[in-house]
Scaffold this active site. Structure first.
Site, PDB file in Angstrom:
ATOM      1  N   HIS A 149      43.249  29.323  32.475  1.00  0.00           N
ATOM      2  CA  HIS A 149      44.366  29.934  31.759  1.00  0.00           C
ATOM      3  C   HIS A 149      45.542  29.801  32.730  1.00  0.00           C
ATOM      4  O   HIS A 149      45.457  30.304  33.860  1.00  0.00           O
ATOM      5  CB  HIS A 149      44.036  31.400  31.435  1.00  0.00           C
ATOM      6  CG  HIS A 149      45.097  32.147  30.679  1.00  0.00           C
ATOM      7  ND1 HIS A 149      44.819  32.937  29.569  1.00  0.00           N
ATOM      8  CD2 HIS A 149      46.433  32.243  30.872  1.00  0.00           C
ATOM      9  CE1 HIS A 149      45.953  33.492  29.128  1.00  0.00           C
ATOM     10  NE2 HIS A 149      46.957  33.073  29.906  1.00  0.00           N
ATOM     11  N   GLY A 172      41.257  22.560  42.429  1.00  0.00           N
ATOM     12  CA  GLY A 172      40.669  23.870  42.740  1.00  0.00           C
ATOM     13  C   GLY A 172      40.886  24.920  41.677  1.00  0.00           C
ATOM     14  O   GLY A 172      40.688  26.106  41.930  1.00  0.00           O
ATOM     15  N   HIS A 199      48.309  29.829  35.278  1.00  0.00           N
ATOM     16  CA  HIS A 199      48.818  30.893  36.141  1.00  0.00           C
ATOM     17  C   HIS A 199      49.505  30.284  37.346  1.00  0.00           C
ATOM     18  O   HIS A 199      49.181  29.184  37.776  1.00  0.00           O
ATOM     19  CB  HIS A 199      47.691  31.830  36.591  1.00  0.00           C
ATOM     20  CG  HIS A 199      46.539  31.127  37.248  1.00  0.00           C
ATOM     21  ND1 HIS A 199      45.571  30.466  36.531  1.00  0.00           N
ATOM     22  CD2 HIS A 199      46.218  30.964  38.556  1.00  0.00           C
ATOM     23  CE1 HIS A 199      44.695  29.929  37.368  1.00  0.00           C
ATOM     24  NE2 HIS A 199      45.071  30.203  38.605  1.00  0.00           N
TER      25      HIS A 199
HETATM   26  P1  AMP Z   1      42.729  29.176  40.549  1.00  0.00           P
HETATM   27  O1  AMP Z   1      41.643  28.853  41.546  1.00  0.00           O
HETATM   28  O2  AMP Z   1      44.038  28.543  40.868  1.00  0.00           O
HETATM   29  O3  AMP Z   1      42.278  28.909  39.135  1.00  0.00           O
HETATM   30  O4  AMP Z   1      42.994  30.726  40.728  1.00  0.00           O
HETATM   31  C1  AMP Z   1      42.271  31.699  40.059  1.00  0.00           C
HETATM   32  C2  AMP Z   1      42.531  32.989  40.781  1.00  0.00           C
HETATM   33  O5  AMP Z   1      42.190  34.054  39.929  1.00  0.00           O
HETATM   34  C3  AMP Z   1      41.731  33.176  42.077  1.00  0.00           C
HETATM   35  O6  AMP Z   1      42.616  33.342  43.179  1.00  0.00           O
HETATM   36  C4  AMP Z   1      40.902  34.436  41.814  1.00  0.00           C
HETATM   37  O7  AMP Z   1      40.771  35.265  42.945  1.00  0.00           O
HETATM   38  C5  AMP Z   1      41.695  35.110  40.711  1.00  0.00           C
HETATM   39  N1  AMP Z   1      40.937  35.982  39.827  1.00  0.00           N
HETATM   40  C6  AMP Z   1      39.768  35.711  39.204  1.00  0.00           C
HETATM   41  N2  AMP Z   1      39.373  36.762  38.456  1.00  0.00           N
HETATM   42  C7  AMP Z   1      40.325  37.713  38.602  1.00  0.00           C
HETATM   43  C8  AMP Z   1      40.508  39.027  38.093  1.00  0.00           C
HETATM   44  N3  AMP Z   1      39.613  39.596  37.260  1.00  0.00           N
HETATM   45  N4  AMP Z   1      41.600  39.726  38.458  1.00  0.00           N
HETATM   46  C9  AMP Z   1      42.506  39.177  39.307  1.00  0.00           C
HETATM   47  N5  AMP Z   1      42.394  37.937  39.814  1.00  0.00           N
HETATM   48  C10 AMP Z   1      41.327  37.213  39.481  1.00  0.00           C
HETATM   49 ZN    ZN Z   2      43.132  32.872  28.398  1.00  0.00          ZN
END
Ligand code: AMP
Ligand code: ZN
Length: 113
Positions: A97, A92, A99
């Site tokens: 990047h 998912g 995190h």
């Molecule tokens: P993942 O699905 O583990 O890659 O998580 C990516 C997360 O990044 C999701 O929970 C999104 O809601 C979050 N996300 C995407 N764009 C942003 C943004 N500009 N600022 C803060 N969170 C974001």
């Molecule tokens: Zn990056």
């Protein structure tokens, strides 16, 4: 590079910053899945946990420090929280990047999927 978290880190995009150190930035998830939903991100672009090396000692130790401090400062350290990092589309991952999601502030379901 078209990476949304790199753009947040370099200030091109806004974020609700929670914590910052030399190599790590943490900010609120834009689509919170829990009352506390913080993304903890190394400032250097890497796609996933698979690109983080045991030799990245500064980043690793700052990530560890960030996790503990954010848990304390958001008030979830005692009751509990969940730490998740998705690697790859099957897990998912949508932002490529590295995190860590820190989730808390409510009872979380006992599920891994
Ligand atoms: P993942 O699905 O583990 O890659 O998580 C990516 C997360 O990044 C999701 O929970 C999104 O809601 C979050 N996300 C995407 N764009 C942003 C943004 N500009 N600022 C803060 N969170 C974001
Ligand atoms: Zn990056």
């Amino acid at each position: 590079m078209d990476c949304v978290f790199c753009r947040i880190i370099n200030g091109e995009l806004p974020s609700k910053k929670i914590y910052e150190s030399e190599h790590v930035l943490a900010f609120e998830d834009i689509q919170k899945a829990a009352p506390i939903h913080v993304l903890i991100v190394p400032k250097r672009h890497m796609e996933s946990i698979m690109e983080l090396s045991e030799n990245d000692v500064e980043t690793l130790s700052e990530l560890q420090k960030a996790i503990k401090q954010i848990a304390e400062l958001t008030g979830v350290a005692t009751n509990g929280f969940r730490l998740v990092s998705n690697k790859g589309t099957a897990a998912g991952q949508t932002v490529f990047h590295l995190h860590f999601h820190l989730l808390g502030g409510r009872d979380l379901e006992l599920t891994l999927a």
